[in-house]
Write an enzyme that holds these catalytic residues in place. Sequence first.
Site, PDB file in Angstrom:
ATOM      1  CE1 TYR A 169     -31.820  19.124 -11.667  1.00 33.24           C
ATOM      2  CE2 TYR A 169     -29.778  19.225 -10.427  1.00 33.24           C
ATOM      3  CZ  TYR A 169     -30.710  19.825 -11.251  1.00 33.24           C
ATOM      4  OH  TYR A 169     -30.516  21.126 -11.676  1.00 33.24           O
ATOM      5  CB  SER A 199     -26.619  21.387 -12.291  1.00 34.96           C
ATOM      6  OG  SER A 199     -26.547  21.496 -10.879  1.00 34.96           O
TER       7      SER A 199
HETATM    8  C1  BGC Z   1     -30.654  22.690  -8.559  1.00 28.65           C
HETATM    9  C2  BGC Z   1     -31.110  23.588  -7.440  1.00 28.65           C
HETATM   10  C3  BGC Z   1     -29.989  23.773  -6.441  1.00 28.65           C
HETATM   11  C4  BGC Z   1     -28.677  24.126  -7.103  1.00 28.65           C
HETATM   12  C5  BGC Z   1     -27.510  24.154  -6.110  1.00 28.65           C
HETATM   13  C6  BGC Z   1     -29.380  23.244  -9.149  1.00 28.65           C
HETATM   14  O1  BGC Z   1     -28.954  22.498 -10.254  1.00 28.65           O
HETATM   15  O2  BGC Z   1     -31.677  22.587  -9.549  1.00 28.65           O
HETATM   16  O3  BGC Z   1     -32.256  23.049  -6.816  1.00 28.65           O
HETATM   17  O4  BGC Z   1     -30.331  24.799  -5.516  1.00 28.65           O
HETATM   18  O5  BGC Z   1     -28.393  23.222  -8.128  1.00 28.65           O
HETATM   19  O6  BGC Z   1     -27.494  23.029  -5.277  1.00 28.65           O
END
Ligand code: BGC
Length: 233
Positions: free
Chosen positions: A131, A118
């Site tokens: 996360y 991410s």
């Molecule tokens: C998340 C999303 C988020 C995006 C940008 C992703 O890794 O799961 O919820 O919109 O990152 O912030």
Amino acid sequence: MVNYVVNPDAAYAVVEKIQSAGSNAIAIQADVSNEEQVISMYQQAILKFGTVDILVNNAGLQRDAAFHEMTLQQWQKVIDVNLTGQFLCAREAIKEFLKRGVVAGRSVAAGKIICISSVHQEIPWAGHANYAASKGGIMLLMKSIAQEYAPHQIRVNSICPGAIKTPINQKAWDTPEALNKLLELIPYQRIGQPDDIGKLAVWLASDDSDYITGASVFIDGGMTLYPGFSTNG
Ligand code: BGC
């Protein structure tokens, strides 16, 4: 082989799409954070297809909470699925790649792993510490195994998506107000689509990207370009 844990219909829809494109596919249920289930999933896949050539480490979820209110369960669930899940699936893939080696005519590599990370392996995210920690963990997991297995012609890379229109962030795009607010974070001025990510995964899995290993490819419409600085600073 399409893995799912709670939604067989979605998995079988993907299987049908692959089959209608002329390929073979099956769906297998397994919780990627469960060691026995992951091992059994690989056994079933290898029984059906003979081997595994490419792993897309895609399972991920959010359990958002203010940090001082985050429960151990919320923390643990995210680390278990997002980070331990990638460890378990990558470990079984690497074992198979090492056993099989390069097969002439199929690929110049012995195997490829694509970790779905991410932008939050780089961008801190208040209210989502579990996360962000899982994605930061994926970054060095990916690089460490890329370094360890490059001499065996195994390539390991990460895709780092920004905001992609999927259920995980539905609240961020399902009203015009929410979407406008989200677009303030995206210089390219559109939300990403799952296909954007799919095309990159296909390229990273192909021999066209053969000299790339240990890389994090950001695919985010410029989210990591610090858009707040375009009119400030
Ligand atoms: C998340 C999303 C988020 C995006 C940008 C992703 O890794 O799961 O919820 O919109 O990152 O912030």
